[in-house]
Enzyme design. Structure first.
Site, PDB file in Angstrom:
ATOM      1  NE  ARG A   1     -40.763 -22.714 -40.818  1.00 33.17           N
ATOM      2  CZ  ARG A   1     -40.714 -23.371 -41.980  1.00 33.17           C
ATOM      3  NH1 ARG A   1     -40.827 -24.694 -41.989  1.00 33.17           N
ATOM      4  NH2 ARG A   1     -40.564 -22.716 -43.114  1.00 33.17           N
TER       5      ARG A   1
ATOM      6  CE  LYS B   1     -43.725 -20.673 -41.421  1.00 33.21           C
ATOM      7  NZ  LYS B   1     -43.316 -19.278 -41.744  1.00 33.21           N
TER       8      LYS B   1
ATOM      9  CG  HIS C   1     -35.926 -17.948 -35.967  1.00 31.12           C
ATOM     10  ND1 HIS C   1     -36.771 -18.836 -36.602  1.00 31.12           N
ATOM     11  CD2 HIS C   1     -35.726 -16.936 -36.853  1.00 31.12           C
ATOM     12  CE1 HIS C   1     -37.072 -18.374 -37.800  1.00 31.12           C
ATOM     13  NE2 HIS C   1     -36.445 -17.236 -37.979  1.00 31.12           N
TER      14      HIS C   1
ATOM     15  NE  ARG D   1     -36.346 -22.029 -40.141  1.00 22.61           N
ATOM     16  CZ  ARG D   1     -36.702 -22.899 -41.086  1.00 22.61           C
ATOM     17  NH1 ARG D   1     -36.423 -24.181 -40.930  1.00 22.61           N
ATOM     18  NH2 ARG D   1     -37.330 -22.497 -42.176  1.00 22.61           N
TER      19      ARG D   1
ATOM     20  CG  HIS E   1     -37.077 -20.984 -46.723  1.00 20.58           C
ATOM     21  ND1 HIS E   1     -35.798 -20.513 -46.546  1.00 20.58           N
ATOM     22  CD2 HIS E   1     -37.672 -20.888 -45.506  1.00 20.58           C
ATOM     23  CE1 HIS E   1     -35.631 -20.147 -45.286  1.00 20.58           C
ATOM     24  NE2 HIS E   1     -36.756 -20.362 -44.639  1.00 20.58           N
TER      25      HIS E   1
ATOM     26  CE1 TYR F   1     -33.774 -18.676 -40.755  1.00 19.16           C
ATOM     27  CE2 TYR F   1     -35.721 -18.435 -42.120  1.00 19.16           C
ATOM     28  CZ  TYR F   1     -35.138 -18.778 -40.922  1.00 19.16           C
ATOM     29  OH  TYR F   1     -35.912 -19.227 -39.898  1.00 19.16           O
TER      30      TYR F   1
END
Length: 306
Positions: free
Chosen positions: A147, A171, A241, A244, A267, A276
């Protein structure tokens, strides 16, 4: 009422380990809700009713907020009231059975490998150390699929070119080690050896990628750099994005399996990776079945070449 909101945000930071960007998004969504509720003179969170919530959602709709924004704010409000209930600040939860608006998921289209190659060559036309920096950033972003928030958060110490690896904090502060090889490794090495020292003003900032003031490059700063190159290629809709998404799509097209791509992207769920990369639901189910029962027969049923 504001104090309980601050306590909730602190809980998200300390207990759940959410990132600063996520906390900021929660604050934006909930600040507006708090102001709305205060104006209705409810007095306390225990007095907030389902009618108050519906009135807020109607307010957002009348203000022509995007459906995705309303859905995100609804989710934030639900999380907040679940927290209040868990803290025994309220006895009943007014968000129970509160429906969120359905949001169509619009994913960015992947650009072609040829377009990626063109994009990665453009920084070479930029003179000075900034060209080497831009080349390294774009190469790393596409080679790893990370990201943009992860890219600009990288420190020099996160890079180990001796073993061709970058340590990335994703994350929920989940760490993953990503391979960095080929042209991406070369571009990064040239940036570190030649350009970074020229951009750095005082040499004290640990950030890997620096702006013209010698400070950590921001997401907005990277976005402006990418936008400039994208417009030169006629790709005005290109976003970080998109790169990615292109990374994930191209990986699958080269025969990488779904689980490997999932791990590289960071993920938590394979269903996110499936969405995705536009992989069919049937294909993801087959992989899950093969993973649960790793027999030769099941493994043979799973086809990953695109």
């Amino acid at each position: 009422m504001q104090q309980q909101l601050e306590q909730f945000l602190a809980y998200l930071t300390v207990e759940r380990g959410l990132t600063g960007n996520t906390i900021a998004a929660y604050r934006t969504d909930l600040d507006q809700f708090v102001n709305f509720i205060v104006e209705r003179n409810t007095g306390s969170w225990s007095n907030v009713s389902r009618d108050d919530l519906l009135a807020f959602l109607l307010f957002l709709k009348e203000k022509r907020y995007a459906t995705s924004t309303i859905a995100r704010r609804t989710a934030a409000i639900k999380s907040f009231f679940e927290y209040l209930q868990g803290q025994h600040s309220i006895t009943t939860n007014p968000t129970e059975n509160l429906d969120s608006p359905k949001v169509d998921r619009f994913l960015p289209k992947a650009i072609t490998v040829a377009q990626v190659d063109e994009l990665l060559e453009l920084p070479l036309t930029t003179s000075g150390p900034e060209g080497l920096r831009d080349k390294a950033m774009l190469e790393v972003l596409y080679a790893t699929g990370m990201r943009v928030s992860e890219l600009v958060a990288l420190d020099v110490g996160d890079v180990d070119l001796a073993i061709h690896q970058i340590r990335c904090l994703g994350k929920a502060n989940k760490e993953r080690n990503l391979p960095i090889v080929g042209s991406a490794s070369t571009a990064l090495e040239e940036y570190l050896d030649i350009a970074r020292g020229q951009i750095s003003r005082n040499g004290g900032d640990p950030a890997l990628f620096l702006n013209h003031r010698g400070k950590r490059l921001t997401r907005q700063g990277f976005w402006l750099i990418l936008k400039g190159y994208a417009e030169r290629l006629g790709l005005s809709d290109l976003t970080p994005h998109t790169l990615r998404h292109s990374f994930a799509t191209h990986m699958l097209n080269r025969g990488k399996d779904l689980r490997e791509v999932q791990e590289l992207l960071g993920h938590a769920s394979i269903s996110t990776t499936q969405i995705y990369t536009h992989v069919s639901n049937d294909r993801a189910v087959k992989y899950d079945q093969a993973a649960q029962r790793p027999t030769v027969a099941n493994a043979a049923e799973v086809e990953f070449s695109a």
